[in-house]
Design a protein around this motif. Structure first.
Motif, PDB file in Angstrom:
ATOM      1  N   PHE A 181       0.849  -1.187   0.000  1.00 32.10           N
ATOM      2  CA  PHE A 181       0.000   0.000   0.000  1.00 32.10           C
ATOM      3  C   PHE A 181       0.887   1.241   0.000  1.00 32.10           C
ATOM      4  O   PHE A 181       1.966   1.245   0.578  1.00 32.10           O
ATOM      5  N   ILE A 182       0.435   2.286  -0.652  1.00 34.85           N
ATOM      6  CA  ILE A 182       1.158   3.547  -0.644  1.00 34.85           C
ATOM      7  C   ILE A 182       0.206   4.645  -0.201  1.00 34.85           C
ATOM      8  O   ILE A 182      -1.004   4.549  -0.402  1.00 34.85           O
ATOM      9  N   PRO A 183       0.734   5.693   0.415  1.00 32.42           N
ATOM     10  CA  PRO A 183      -0.141   6.776   0.875  1.00 32.42           C
ATOM     11  C   PRO A 183      -0.834   7.451  -0.295  1.00 32.42           C
ATOM     12  O   PRO A 183      -0.287   7.547  -1.394  1.00 32.42           O
ATOM     13  N   MET A 184      -2.022   7.938  -0.089  1.00 32.82           N
ATOM     14  CA  MET A 184      -2.781   8.598  -1.158  1.00 32.82           C
ATOM     15  C   MET A 184      -2.068   9.855  -1.651  1.00 32.82           C
ATOM     16  O   MET A 184      -2.159  10.210  -2.813  1.00 32.82           O
ATOM     17  N   SER A 185      -1.354  10.515  -0.771  1.00 35.91           N
ATOM     18  CA  SER A 185      -0.683  11.750  -1.178  1.00 35.91           C
ATOM     19  C   SER A 185       0.473  11.483  -2.141  1.00 35.91           C
ATOM     20  O   SER A 185       0.884  12.370  -2.878  1.00 35.91           O
TER      21      SER A 185
END
Length: 84
Positions: A71-75
């Motif tokens: 998972f990666i941050p939305m930002s």
């Protein structure tokens, strides 16, 4: 002599009644003590499980799990526009 017999019978019957009542009272008291001990053990277990729950679901632990699973941050994510 009849008076002593009557009062003696009454005394003995009251003594047996009080002895029986005391026996059942002590049995109930021991049962309550066992239940209170069990309750204290369960409360300790709930405390341990609550601490474990918070250790596994804290924000830092969840963030590390998300990173490990891709998972990666939305930002940071690159968003593709629909229709292009």
């Amino acid at each position: 002599m009849r008076v002593i017999g009557r009062w003696g019978g009454l005394y003995l019957s009251l003594l047996i009644t009080l002895g029986t009542l005391g026996y059942f009272n002590q049995s109930a008291n021991q049962a309550i003590a066992r239940l209170e001990q069990h309750k204290a053990e369960l409360e300790d277990r709930v405390l341990q499980l609550t601490l474990t729950h918070y250790q596994h679901t804290s924000a830092l632990v969840l963030r590390e799990w998300a990173r490990n699973n891709g998972f990666i941050p939305m930002s940071v994510a690159q968003w593709a526009r629909e229709g292009q």
